[in-house]
Write a protein that holds these residues in place. Structure first.
Motif, PDB file in Angstrom:
ATOM      1  N   ARG A   1       7.317  -4.457  15.894  1.00 19.23           N
ATOM      2  CA  ARG A   1       6.161  -4.002  15.141  1.00 19.23           C
ATOM      3  C   ARG A   1       6.448  -2.598  14.639  1.00 19.23           C
ATOM      4  NH1 ARG A   1       1.479  -5.037  12.311  1.00 19.23           N
ATOM      5  NH2 ARG A   1       0.024  -3.317  12.547  1.00 19.23           N
ATOM      6  N   TRP A   2       6.297  -2.373  13.357  1.00 21.37           N
ATOM      7  CA  TRP A   2       6.483  -1.029  12.815  1.00 21.37           C
ATOM      8  C   TRP A   2       5.231  -0.634  12.058  1.00 21.37           C
ATOM      9  CZ3 TRP A   2       6.134  -0.571   7.556  1.00 21.37           C
ATOM     10  CH2 TRP A   2       6.312  -1.755   6.814  1.00 21.37           C
ATOM     11  N   VAL A   3       4.887   0.623  12.146  1.00 26.20           N
ATOM     12  CA  VAL A   3       3.683   1.147  11.495  1.00 26.20           C
ATOM     13  C   VAL A   3       4.061   2.407  10.755  1.00 26.20           C
ATOM     14  CG1 VAL A   3       1.331   1.981  11.835  1.00 26.20           C
ATOM     15  CG2 VAL A   3       2.237   0.233  13.353  1.00 26.20           C
ATOM     16  N   SER A   4       3.734   2.448   9.463  1.00 25.20           N
ATOM     17  CA  SER A   4       4.018   3.649   8.687  1.00 25.20           C
ATOM     18  C   SER A   4       3.014   4.728   9.025  1.00 25.20           C
ATOM     19  CB  SER A   4       3.975   3.338   7.186  1.00 25.20           C
ATOM     20  OG  SER A   4       2.653   3.105   6.795  1.00 25.20           O
ATOM     21  N   ARG A   5       3.414   5.960   8.828  1.00 23.35           N
ATOM     22  CA  ARG A   5       2.502   7.080   9.100  1.00 23.35           C
ATOM     23  C   ARG A   5       1.261   6.983   8.231  1.00 23.35           C
ATOM     24  NH1 ARG A   5       7.436   9.555   9.323  1.00 23.35           N
ATOM     25  NH2 ARG A   5       7.276  10.331   7.192  1.00 23.35           N
ATOM     26  N   ALA A   6       1.492   6.662   6.948  1.00 21.69           N
ATOM     27  CA  ALA A   6       0.341   6.551   6.056  1.00 21.69           C
ATOM     28  C   ALA A   6      -0.550   5.385   6.470  1.00 21.69           C
ATOM     29  CB  ALA A   6       0.792   6.374   4.613  1.00 21.69           C
ATOM     30  N   GLY A   7       0.077   4.289   6.942  1.00 25.00           N
ATOM     31  CA  GLY A   7      -0.706   3.139   7.365  1.00 25.00           C
ATOM     32  C   GLY A   7      -1.545   3.453   8.595  1.00 25.00           C
TER      33      GLY A   7
ATOM     34  N   LEU B   1       1.531  -4.175   3.739  1.00 24.71           N
ATOM     35  CA  LEU B   1       1.218  -5.196   2.749  1.00 24.71           C
ATOM     36  C   LEU B   1      -0.265  -5.154   2.396  1.00 24.71           C
ATOM     37  CD1 LEU B   1       3.247  -8.183   4.252  1.00 24.71           C
ATOM     38  CD2 LEU B   1       3.795  -6.954   2.145  1.00 24.71           C
ATOM     39  N   THR B   2      -0.570  -5.242   1.110  1.00 26.16           N
ATOM     40  CA  THR B   2      -1.951  -5.424   0.683  1.00 26.16           C
ATOM     41  C   THR B   2      -2.365  -6.869   0.986  1.00 26.16           C
ATOM     42  OG1 THR B   2      -1.338  -6.190  -1.521  1.00 26.16           O
ATOM     43  CG2 THR B   2      -1.568  -3.789  -1.214  1.00 26.16           C
ATOM     44  N   PRO B   3      -3.648  -7.217   0.830  1.00 22.42           N
ATOM     45  CA  PRO B   3      -4.021  -8.630   1.032  1.00 22.42           C
ATOM     46  C   PRO B   3      -3.226  -9.587   0.158  1.00 22.42           C
ATOM     47  CG  PRO B   3      -5.983  -7.254   1.048  1.00 22.42           C
ATOM     48  CD  PRO B   3      -4.838  -6.356   0.685  1.00 22.42           C
ATOM     49  N   HIS B   4      -3.022  -9.233  -1.127  1.00 21.06           N
ATOM     50  CA  HIS B   4      -2.206 -10.101  -1.986  1.00 21.06           C
ATOM     51  C   HIS B   4      -0.756 -10.120  -1.515  1.00 21.06           C
ATOM     52  CE1 HIS B   4      -5.568  -9.759  -4.957  1.00 21.06           C
ATOM     53  NE2 HIS B   4      -5.213 -11.009  -5.164  1.00 21.06           N
TER      54      HIS B   4
ATOM     55  N   ARG C   1       0.833  -1.191   0.000  1.00 19.82           N
ATOM     56  CA  ARG C   1       0.000   0.000   0.000  1.00 19.82           C
ATOM     57  C   ARG C   1       0.872   1.247   0.000  1.00 19.82           C
ATOM     58  NH1 ARG C   1      -3.078   0.945   4.365  1.00 19.82           N
ATOM     59  NH2 ARG C   1      -2.006  -0.459   5.783  1.00 19.82           N
ATOM     60  N   PRO C   2       0.407   2.335  -0.617  1.00 16.27           N
ATOM     61  CA  PRO C   2       1.192   3.580  -0.601  1.00 16.27           C
ATOM     62  C   PRO C   2       1.413   4.053   0.831  1.00 16.27           C
ATOM     63  CG  PRO C   2      -0.615   3.705  -2.183  1.00 16.27           C
ATOM     64  CD  PRO C   2      -0.855   2.473  -1.368  1.00 16.27           C
ATOM     65  N   GLY C   3       2.516   4.726   1.028  1.00 16.27           N
ATOM     66  CA  GLY C   3       2.811   5.252   2.350  1.00 16.27           C
ATOM     67  C   GLY C   3       4.111   6.017   2.351  1.00 16.27           C
ATOM     68  N   ASP C   4       4.585   6.375   3.524  1.00 10.90           N
ATOM     69  CA  ASP C   4       5.814   7.141   3.632  1.00 10.90           C
ATOM     70  C   ASP C   4       7.008   6.252   3.291  1.00 10.90           C
ATOM     71  OD1 ASP C   4       4.937   5.838   6.034  1.00 10.90           O
ATOM     72  OD2 ASP C   4       6.746   6.617   6.986  1.00 10.90           O
ATOM     73  N   ASP C   5       8.146   6.879   3.148  1.00 11.21           N
ATOM     74  CA  ASP C   5       9.355   6.188   2.688  1.00 11.21           C
ATOM     75  C   ASP C   5      10.015   5.439   3.843  1.00 11.21           C
ATOM     76  OD1 ASP C   5      11.425   5.326   1.107  1.00 11.21           O
ATOM     77  OD2 ASP C   5      12.578   7.189   1.306  1.00 11.21           O
TER      78      ASP C   5
ATOM     79  N   LEU D   1      10.712  -0.402   1.264  1.00 10.64           N
ATOM     80  CA  LEU D   1       9.898  -1.615   1.325  1.00 10.64           C
ATOM     81  C   LEU D   1       9.796  -2.359  -0.006  1.00 10.64           C
ATOM     82  CD1 LEU D   1       6.995  -0.648   3.752  1.00 10.64           C
ATOM     83  CD2 LEU D   1       9.152  -1.798   4.222  1.00 10.64           C
ATOM     84  N   PRO D   2       9.617  -1.675  -1.149  1.00 14.63           N
ATOM     85  CA  PRO D   2       9.581  -2.444  -2.403  1.00 14.63           C
ATOM     86  C   PRO D   2      10.847  -3.261  -2.624  1.00 14.63           C
ATOM     87  CG  PRO D   2       8.747  -0.217  -2.769  1.00 14.63           C
ATOM     88  CD  PRO D   2       9.325  -0.235  -1.383  1.00 14.63           C
ATOM     89  N   ALA D   3      12.000  -2.716  -2.219  1.00 17.15           N
ATOM     90  CA  ALA D   3      13.252  -3.458  -2.367  1.00 17.15           C
ATOM     91  C   ALA D   3      13.300  -4.646  -1.414  1.00 17.15           C
ATOM     92  CB  ALA D   3      14.444  -2.528  -2.127  1.00 17.15           C
ATOM     93  N   LEU D   4      12.752  -4.484  -0.201  1.00 16.32           N
ATOM     94  CA  LEU D   4      12.696  -5.612   0.733  1.00 16.32           C
ATOM     95  C   LEU D   4      11.865  -6.746   0.157  1.00 16.32           C
ATOM     96  CD1 LEU D   4      13.806  -3.573   2.962  1.00 16.32           C
ATOM     97  CD2 LEU D   4      12.323  -4.838   4.535  1.00 16.32           C
TER      98      LEU D   4
END
Length: 444
Positions: A434-440, A392-395, A317-321, A335-338
């Motif tokens: 546990r980590w939570v993005s600002r956008a999340g 992560l999205t459901p997929h 899902r979109p969010g902060d870097d 995250l995309p690289a992870l």
């Protein structure tokens, strides 16, 4: 996509049938992208509009008479990369849709390259076609899956390209090989693996043709790794032959090795990379032994598969870097690289796990075992880190859960394996935070 196919891909497999589904989706995506390029040119009253429309009509006719030829050319990696880049560059400026008051499309787009793309499809279909288009910057252009044309720097503003099933002419004259025409080198590494040596960005910038001697060197460099896959890792060999069509040779110090596309690892004998926009292409620099080459090809095959899968199903899902540490690279990674790294390393770990049983020398077995254990532990760590977050999205969550299940399954089968963080053994302080993005936390 059938649910079973997604699950097979999510575990790092899928086979040739899954690759075919991914490539069919890439073809559909490219058709939609090119249609939007045509429409965007008309909306912007772009000077290439007439050229682009004529090329699109030519492709439409060829799709009716020889759809396979069009599919092969439009899924060629350089065509995919150019189409995506062109559509992006034709996007309106920050002021919105261009209008008579001065808004302009982004600079650098050359939509007229659709003309040689259409001509390449006609040539591949064994048909005759003639296209005219503005001379591109650098006075050079490729004919995808065929070769590269060089024009005189002081030549006319437009070029006329005519193709048949047997040849081509440029402004009415057959080009001379090695003078103004360089056929594209093709590698036959054995079995079903056939690769073009090409520049992924040849439709977007003047490309330097690969000399014949370089082609021979790459054939010799890739053949041992391919033979190892074809004889000992048939599943990967089948997928590779279906998915990868282009190798982009790079020299040390190339901008692609230091930019955002290919990560350059200090001291590595063989550097490789994949560009998400160019599914089907692997960039390579240097060389290695058979096992190193095979593992590298497996690694980049995985990146290509996941890039194609992400075109169908958003995984993050979109969010902060957010940037987090990974075991296989120095410094935190986005995250995309992870996610890409996790997928590729699961596939590479599976390769080394199997390779242990095929090595005849003690040193080879030790190396394969060490590589397997290192990659497997890294995959478990990163999978748990991703699952502990909220991006992560459901997929995407389903995919990471499947990868985690594969990696933990190896863990249970390895005698004396160290307990996983948070699994009930060892120090629980090593469990992923546990980590939570600002956008999340605040957004969708």
């Amino acid at each position: 996509m059938p649910p079973g196919t997604f699950l097979a891909l999510a575990r790092g497999g899928g086979g040739r049938s899954a690759v075919r589904i991914l490539l069919a989706a890439q073809y559909s995506r490219n058709l939609l992208t090119l249609r939007e390029v045509v429409e965007r040119c008309a909306e912007l009253d772009h000077p290439h509009t007439d050229t682009v429309r004529q090329a699109w009509r030519l492709l439409g006719g060829l799709r009716r008479t020889d759809p396979d030829a069009v599919r092969r050319v439009l899924t060629y990696p350089s065509v995919s990369a150019w189409a995506a880049e062109t559509l992006t560059r034709l996007a309106p400026t920050e002021h919105g849709r261009p209008d008579a008051t001065g808004g302009e499309p982004r600079t650098g787009a050359w939509p007229a390259m659709l003309a040689p793309v259409a001509a390449a499809a006609a040539r591949y279909a064994g048909s005759s076609a003639t296209v005219g288009f503005p001379t591109p910057p650098g006075s050079a252009f490729p004919l995808p899956m065929a070769g590269h044309v060089r024009l005189a720097p002081d030549g006319p503003a437009r070029v006329t390209l005519a193709v048949t099933g047997h040849g081509l002419t440029v402004d009415g004259v057959p080009p001379r090989s090695g003078v103004n025409w360089w056929p594209l080198p093709r590698l036959h590494a054995g079995g079903r693996l056939e690769l073009w040596l090409d520049d992924l960005w040849a439709l977007s910038r003047p490309a330097t043709p690969v000399p014949p001697g370089e082609a021979a060197r790459w054939r010799a460099a890739l053949a041992p790794g391919w033979r190892l896959l074809a004889t000992r890792h048939r599943g990967y060999a089948d997928e590779l032959a279906a998915a990868i069509s282009v190798v982009m040779p790079l020299s040390p110090g190339a901008t692609e090795l230091t930019g955002s596309g290919v990560p350059a690892e200090a001291g590595a004998a063989l550097i490789s990379g994949t560009f998400p926009a160019g599914v089907g292409c692997v960039a390579l620099c240097g060389g290695g032994d058979a096992a190193t080459t095979a593992a590298t090809l497996v690694h980049e095959l995985a990146h290509n598969k996941l890039a194609a899968l992400e075109n169908l199903f958003p995984l993050l899902r979109p969010g902060d870097d957010v940037r987090l540490p990974v075991p296989w690279r120095v410094g935190p990674r986005p995250l995309p690289a992870l996610l890409q790294g996790l997928y590729a390393h699961v596939c590479v770990a599976r390769f080394w796990r199997r390779q242990q049983h095929h090595e005849t020398r003690p040193g080879g077995r030790r190396r394969a075992g060490a590589e397997f254990r290192r990659a497997g532990a890294a995959c478990r760590e990163v999978a748990e880190l991703l699952l502990a977050g909220d991006r992560l999205t459901p997929h995407g969550r389903l995919l990471v859960e499947q990868l985690h299940r594969v990696a933990t399954g190896w863990d249970r089968r390895v005698p004396g394996a160290a307990p996983r963080p948070g699994s009930g053994g060892g120090d629980r302080r090593t469990a992923p935070r546990r980590w939570v993005s600002r956008a999340g936390a605040d957004g969708p």
